[in-house]
Write a protein that holds these residues in place. Structure first.
Motif, PDB file in Angstrom:
ATOM      1  N   THR A 265      -8.776  55.868 -16.088  1.00  0.00           N
ATOM      2  CA  THR A 265      -7.470  56.300 -15.613  1.00  0.00           C
ATOM      3  C   THR A 265      -7.558  57.700 -15.010  1.00  0.00           C
ATOM      4  OG1 THR A 265      -5.173  56.712 -16.273  1.00  0.00           O
ATOM      5  CG2 THR A 265      -6.868  57.219 -17.875  1.00  0.00           C
ATOM      6  N   ASP A 266      -6.601  58.035 -14.171  1.00  0.00           N
ATOM      7  CA  ASP A 266      -6.566  59.370 -13.566  1.00  0.00           C
ATOM      8  C   ASP A 266      -5.828  60.379 -14.435  1.00  0.00           C
ATOM      9  OD1 ASP A 266      -7.936  58.420 -11.373  1.00  0.00           O
ATOM     10  OD2 ASP A 266      -6.091  57.865 -10.302  1.00  0.00           O
ATOM     11  N   ASN A 267      -4.959  59.876 -15.307  1.00  0.00           N
ATOM     12  CA  ASN A 267      -4.153  60.766 -16.136  1.00  0.00           C
ATOM     13  C   ASN A 267      -4.015  60.156 -17.532  1.00  0.00           C
ATOM     14  OD1 ASN A 267      -1.872  62.175 -17.370  1.00  0.00           O
ATOM     15  ND2 ASN A 267      -1.476  63.004 -15.314  1.00  0.00           N
ATOM     16  N   LEU A 268      -4.651  60.787 -18.499  1.00  0.00           N
ATOM     17  CA  LEU A 268      -4.634  60.265 -19.858  1.00  0.00           C
ATOM     18  C   LEU A 268      -3.230  60.270 -20.452  1.00  0.00           C
ATOM     19  CD1 LEU A 268      -7.847  61.928 -21.370  1.00  0.00           C
ATOM     20  CD2 LEU A 268      -7.568  59.559 -20.658  1.00  0.00           C
ATOM     21  N   GLU A 269      -2.481  61.319 -20.198  1.00  0.00           N
ATOM     22  CA  GLU A 269      -1.159  61.449 -20.800  1.00  0.00           C
ATOM     23  C   GLU A 269      -0.200  60.385 -20.270  1.00  0.00           C
ATOM     24  OE1 GLU A 269       1.395  62.904 -23.525  1.00  0.00           O
ATOM     25  OE2 GLU A 269      -0.698  63.503 -23.218  1.00  0.00           O
ATOM     26  N   ASN A 270      -0.221  60.154 -18.954  1.00  0.00           N
ATOM     27  CA  ASN A 270       0.656  59.136 -18.373  1.00  0.00           C
ATOM     28  C   ASN A 270       0.288  57.736 -18.882  1.00  0.00           C
ATOM     29  OD1 ASN A 270       2.040  61.082 -16.948  1.00  0.00           O
ATOM     30  ND2 ASN A 270       0.899  60.767 -15.042  1.00  0.00           N
TER      31      ASN A 270
ATOM     32  N   ARG B 113       2.589  39.402 -23.580  1.00  0.00           N
ATOM     33  CA  ARG B 113       3.485  40.372 -22.958  1.00  0.00           C
ATOM     34  C   ARG B 113       2.902  41.789 -23.052  1.00  0.00           C
ATOM     35  NH1 ARG B 113       9.699  41.653 -24.974  1.00  0.00           N
ATOM     36  NH2 ARG B 113      10.123  43.355 -23.516  1.00  0.00           N
ATOM     37  N   PHE B 114       2.358  42.130 -24.206  1.00  0.00           N
ATOM     38  CA  PHE B 114       1.783  43.463 -24.393  1.00  0.00           C
ATOM     39  C   PHE B 114       0.580  43.669 -23.468  1.00  0.00           C
ATOM     40  CE2 PHE B 114      -1.109  46.450 -26.475  1.00  0.00           C
ATOM     41  CZ  PHE B 114      -0.263  47.531 -26.673  1.00  0.00           C
ATOM     42  N   ILE B 115      -0.297  42.685 -23.389  1.00  0.00           N
ATOM     43  CA  ILE B 115      -1.466  42.782 -22.509  1.00  0.00           C
ATOM     44  C   ILE B 115      -1.024  42.979 -21.061  1.00  0.00           C
ATOM     45  CG2 ILE B 115      -3.473  41.547 -21.596  1.00  0.00           C
ATOM     46  CD1 ILE B 115      -3.962  42.446 -24.394  1.00  0.00           C
ATOM     47  N   SER B 116       0.017  42.262 -20.662  1.00  0.00           N
ATOM     48  CA  SER B 116       0.520  42.380 -19.294  1.00  0.00           C
ATOM     49  C   SER B 116       1.089  43.771 -19.026  1.00  0.00           C
ATOM     50  CB  SER B 116       1.589  41.313 -19.050  1.00  0.00           C
ATOM     51  OG  SER B 116       2.143  41.432 -17.769  1.00  0.00           O
ATOM     52  N   ASP B 117       1.839  44.324 -19.989  1.00  0.00           N
ATOM     53  CA  ASP B 117       2.429  45.658 -19.804  1.00  0.00           C
ATOM     54  C   ASP B 117       1.351  46.740 -19.727  1.00  0.00           C
ATOM     55  OD1 ASP B 117       4.916  44.551 -19.816  1.00  0.00           O
ATOM     56  OD2 ASP B 117       5.358  45.029 -21.911  1.00  0.00           O
ATOM     57  N   VAL B 118       0.318  46.625 -20.542  1.00  0.00           N
ATOM     58  CA  VAL B 118      -0.759  47.624 -20.531  1.00  0.00           C
ATOM     59  C   VAL B 118      -1.580  47.532 -19.244  1.00  0.00           C
ATOM     60  CG1 VAL B 118      -2.903  48.352 -21.697  1.00  0.00           C
ATOM     61  CG2 VAL B 118      -0.893  47.752 -23.046  1.00  0.00           C
ATOM     62  N   SER B 119      -1.690  46.329 -18.695  1.00  0.00           N
ATOM     63  CA  SER B 119      -2.531  46.115 -17.519  1.00  0.00           C
ATOM     64  C   SER B 119      -1.904  46.637 -16.227  1.00  0.00           C
ATOM     65  CB  SER B 119      -2.838  44.620 -17.353  1.00  0.00           C
ATOM     66  OG  SER B 119      -3.500  44.122 -18.503  1.00  0.00           O
ATOM     67  N   LYS B 120      -0.622  46.975 -16.254  1.00  0.00           N
ATOM     68  CA  LYS B 120       0.034  47.465 -15.040  1.00  0.00           C
ATOM     69  C   LYS B 120      -0.583  48.786 -14.589  1.00  0.00           C
ATOM     70  CE  LYS B 120       4.510  45.317 -16.049  1.00  0.00           C
ATOM     71  NZ  LYS B 120       5.926  45.565 -16.401  1.00  0.00           N
ATOM     72  N   GLY B 121      -0.972  48.843 -13.324  1.00  0.00           N
ATOM     73  CA  GLY B 121      -1.559  50.059 -12.764  1.00  0.00           C
ATOM     74  C   GLY B 121      -3.054  50.188 -12.979  1.00  0.00           C
ATOM     75  N   VAL B 122      -3.682  49.278 -13.704  1.00  0.00           N
ATOM     76  CA  VAL B 122      -5.131  49.334 -13.931  1.00  0.00           C
ATOM     77  C   VAL B 122      -5.826  48.598 -12.799  1.00  0.00           C
ATOM     78  CG1 VAL B 122      -7.010  48.755 -15.505  1.00  0.00           C
ATOM     79  CG2 VAL B 122      -4.776  49.425 -16.424  1.00  0.00           C
ATOM     80  N   SER B 123      -6.698  49.309 -12.080  1.00  0.00           N
ATOM     81  CA  SER B 123      -7.384  48.687 -10.944  1.00  0.00           C
ATOM     82  C   SER B 123      -8.384  47.630 -11.408  1.00  0.00           C
ATOM     83  CB  SER B 123      -8.089  49.756 -10.110  1.00  0.00           C
ATOM     84  OG  SER B 123      -8.990  50.504 -10.922  1.00  0.00           O
ATOM     85  N   TYR B 124      -9.155  47.949 -12.452  1.00  0.00           N
ATOM     86  CA  TYR B 124     -10.091  46.965 -13.016  1.00  0.00           C
ATOM     87  C   TYR B 124     -10.429  47.376 -14.453  1.00  0.00           C
ATOM     88  CZ  TYR B 124     -13.893  50.336 -12.413  1.00  0.00           C
ATOM     89  OH  TYR B 124     -14.684  51.445 -12.493  1.00  0.00           O
ATOM     90  N   PHE B 125     -10.822  46.393 -15.226  1.00  0.00           N
ATOM     91  CA  PHE B 125     -11.217  46.620 -16.622  1.00  0.00           C
ATOM     92  C   PHE B 125     -12.739  46.594 -16.720  1.00  0.00           C
ATOM     93  CE2 PHE B 125      -6.897  45.060 -17.170  1.00  0.00           C
ATOM     94  CZ  PHE B 125      -6.410  45.872 -18.178  1.00  0.00           C
TER      95      PHE B 125
END
Length: 280
Positions: A76-81, A124-136
């Motif tokens: 991620t680019d920003n840990l806090e966000n 639902r939780f996995i989907s919410d966390v995955s928002k904005g992640v380019s790749y895992f």
């Protein structure tokens, strides 16, 4: 005579016709009686039995017991966000964070979370966390079916409880002290087994009801900043280490002052003795 012969033939013909009509009437009456067909069968079936009662089908629905787990790792680019986004997902899914740790190495700054999520909100939780992640870098999702194990534990627990009830009934009828003590010992053993089975069942139910998700997200440190941190910190650590070593040496010398005094006194007397010998 001829008249009598024709008369007898006529009587025989009439009696034969009456028997034939009676037989036909009986056949018609038998065919007219029809028993109701069996459910799910037809009159053309070979094994069709109109008298037999229809079979009763008993359906027992067993809810599946699934243990869900997941491991996620991404940059991620920003840990806090990113942490705020995960907190929002936790609130929306009625989850809870049970472990939160962070750290830094020469290349990255990272944060690790362990989250417990109700199984019905897992996707639902996995989907919410995955928002904005380019790749895992790591995305491992597993589902373990423990229905058979759950049924086995439940069955064994019921059997143990029934056995305990039987022993309790026998205990009420026992008269001898030896019998009472033996039965109570058996009941105590069964009670321990029941408690162990109940503990296993509760643990299994907790793992089924709450899914475990491990999340690691990190930020890469720029190359120049990494060099400054690595070499600068090493030099500063070397200076501090030298200072602490010198301080430890001085403290060690001060703590050994009695031995130093003894050594000086001993050297003084030896030197004085040597001078006397030279004069002689």
């Amino acid at each position: 005579m001829r008249q009598l012969f024709f008369l007898s033939i006529f009587i025989l013909i009439i009696s034969g016709c009456s028997k034939s009509s009676t037989s036909n009437e009986e056949n018609i009456s038998i065919e007219a009686v029809k028993l109701p067909p069996k459910a799910g069968a037809s009159s053309g079936d070979k094994d069709f039995d109109p008298v037999a009662a229809p079979p009763v089908k008993v359906k027992q629905e067993i809810e599946q017991k699934i243990i869900k787990e997941a491991t996620l790792r991404f940059e991620t680019d920003n840990l806090e966000n990113t942490f705020k986004q995960i907190q929002k997902a936790v609130a929306n899914s009625k989850a809870r964070i049970i472990n939160d740790s962070e750290g830094k190495d020469y290349e990255t700054v990272f944060r690790n979370l362990i989250v417990k999520v109700p199984s019905q909100n897992f996707d639902r939780f996995i989907s919410d966390v995955s928002k904005g992640v380019s790749y895992f870098e790591v995305k491992n999702i597993s589902a373990q079916d423990v229905t058979e194990q759950y049924i086995d534990l439940t069955s064994r627990l019921k059997t143990k409880k029934k056995l305990e009830e039987r022993y309790l009934e026998i205990l009420k009828k026992a008269n001898k002290v030896s019998e009472i003590l033996e039965i109570e010992q058996q009941i105590s053993t069964i009670r321990e087994e029941i408690e162990a089975k109940e503990g296993q069942l509760k643990y299994l139910e907790s793992r089924v009801s709450d899914s475990t998700i491990t999340i690691e997200f990190y930020k890469t440190i720029p190359e120049k900043e990494g060099v400054k941190i690595s070499y600068g910190s090493k030099l500063w650590n070397a200076v501090k280490s030298g200072f602490y070593t010198l301080s430890d040496l001085l403290i060690s010398l001060l703590s050994a002052w009695p031995f130093v005094i003894l050594f000086v006194v001993f050297a003084y007397f030896i030197r004085r003795k040597l001078k006397r010998r030279k004069k002689e």
